[in-house]
Motif scaffolding. Structure first.
Motif, short mmCIF file in Angstrom:
data_model
loop_
_atom_site.label_atom_id
_atom_site.label_comp_id
_atom_site.label_asym_id
_atom_site.label_seq_id
_atom_site.Cartn_x
_atom_site.Cartn_y
_atom_site.Cartn_z
N THR A 164 -72.07 -61.10 2.55
CA THR A 164 -72.10 -60.99 1.25
C THR A 164 -72.10 -59.80 0.58
O THR A 164 -72.30 -58.61 1.12
N ALA A 165 -71.76 -59.93 -0.73
CA ALA A 165 -71.71 -58.52 -1.52
C ALA A 165 -73.21 -57.57 -1.32
O ALA A 165 -73.15 -56.56 -1.89
N LEU B 141 -74.51 -56.71 1.28
CA LEU B 141 -74.34 -55.47 2.14
C LEU B 141 -74.27 -54.19 1.34
O LEU B 141 -74.33 -52.98 1.83
N ARG B 142 -73.69 -54.24 0.13
CA ARG B 142 -73.25 -53.00 -0.71
C ARG B 142 -74.68 -51.89 -0.74
O ARG B 142 -74.60 -50.94 -0.67
N THR C 185 -64.66 -51.81 3.30
CA THR C 185 -63.93 -52.81 2.96
C THR C 185 -64.91 -53.89 2.82
O THR C 185 -65.75 -54.36 3.87
N ALA C 186 -65.15 -54.35 1.68
CA ALA C 186 -66.29 -55.56 1.27
C ALA C 186 -65.90 -56.84 1.86
O ALA C 186 -64.78 -57.02 2.21
N PRO C 187 -66.84 -57.68 1.89
CA PRO C 187 -66.47 -59.26 2.42
C PRO C 187 -65.49 -59.70 1.82
O PRO C 187 -64.76 -60.61 2.33
N ASP C 188 -65.46 -59.54 0.45
CA ASP C 188 -64.35 -60.14 -0.37
C ASP C 188 -62.81 -59.57 -0.41
O ASP C 188 -61.94 -59.61 -1.16
N GLU D 60 -62.32 -56.32 -1.50
CA GLU D 60 -62.74 -55.04 -2.34
C GLU D 60 -63.03 -53.78 -1.59
O GLU D 60 -63.52 -53.79 -0.51
N TRP E 83 -65.07 -50.69 -1.36
CA TRP E 83 -66.36 -49.85 -1.95
C TRP E 83 -66.17 -48.42 -1.46
O TRP E 83 -66.18 -48.13 -0.35
N ALA F 255 -67.41 -53.03 5.68
CA ALA F 255 -68.78 -52.81 5.32
C ALA F 255 -69.86 -53.55 6.06
O ALA F 255 -70.91 -52.70 6.39
N CYS G 70 -72.95 -51.55 8.13
CA CYS G 70 -74.22 -52.11 7.91
C CYS G 70 -74.84 -52.39 9.51
O CYS G 70 -76.01 -51.96 9.66
#
Length: 266
Positions: A162-163, A165-166, A197-200, A202, A204, A219, A223
């Protein structure tokens, strides 16, 4: 309470709920399943989170009492050759699963309430460097996600990234100097940039745009690396520059001594 802290505490609650769903209906024998952390069962993982919540509450409500307890309780165990973290997890793992789960639920709710009441600029004592409440909430989210990964691995479950993770990725970069320090090395002066690279899908980015040391990749993989839940060789991360290259094998977003990490291929 600042909007930043409120958002972090909401994300902490959401991350806790994901792990809660994994163990809520888990039959009692499955609480004894081994996890990738050597010697730790599913029960140990939940007990550790509950134990850490107890210390977080003490830090938030009674900073002086935290320091005293660290000197006495930790000191006594260390003098006896006992790892306090392992001791706390082992003691909690002896509880009945329903009682342990109830204790974790109560403690994590109290942590959110306690951190929300701490002034934003207050630095709370901890096992590593003191932290402001927003940083403490981020650390609790990171630990919940990381130990949740251990439980998911033990149960053969793949969690949806999910986001949230940011927050962990940001913490992973902020602890770069600490990672070098706990390995007895001088923290590098050159900055590192993350392009993840974010899960969606995008992108980061963290760190200066003109940094020559850069880490790129998913990402999720980053993590998993900074929480030491996967070996560097099993992750699709690319390091450019000497600092980034030296950092990734020792990266850790958690306080305390360097962890053993995971073996490659597991």
């Amino acid at each position: 309470m600042t909007n930043v802290l409120a958002g972090l505490l909401a994300d902490l609650a959401a991350e806790s709920a994901v792990l809660d769903d994994l163990v809520d209906a888990l039959p009692a024998p499955d609480w004894a399943r081994p996890t990738p952390a050597e010697g730790w069962t599913v029960a140990h993982q939940i007990a550790h989170l509950a134990w850490t919540d107890d210390w977080t509450l003490l830090a938030a409500r009674d900073p002086e009492g935290f320091g005293a307890a660290l000197d006495t309780r930790f000191g006594a165990l260390l003098s006896a050759g006992v790892n306090p973290v392992d001791e706390g997890a082992t003691a909690g793992a002896t509880e009945q699963p329903a009682a342990l789960l109830a204790r974790w639920r109560t403690g994590r709710a109290q942590v959110r309430t306690a951190l929300a009441a701490v002034p934003a600029d207050t630095r709370l004592p901890w096992f590593g460097p003191p932290m402001k409440p927003a940083s403490m909430a981020t650390a609790r989210l990171m630990e919940t996600w990381a130990h949740g990964q251990d439980v998911a691995d033990a149960l053969g479950v793949t969690r949806e990234p999910t986001a949230r993770l940011r927050h962990i990725a940001h913490l992973g970069l902020r602890t770069l100097g600490f990672a070098f320090a706990v390995h007895g090395r001088t923290a590098p002066e050159a900055p590192v940039r993350l392009e993840l690279t974010a899960p969606d899908g995008e992108l980061w980015t963290f760190g200066p745009a003109d940094a020559t040391d850069v880490v790129t990749g998913p990402a999720l993989d980053f993590c998993l690396l900074v929480t030491q839940r996967r070996h560097r060789d099993d992750l699709a991360l690319t390091a450019t520059g000497p600092v980034a290259t030296d950092w990734l094998p020792i990266a850790q977003a958690f306080a305390g001594a360097p962890g053993k990490g995971r073996e490659a291929g597991l």
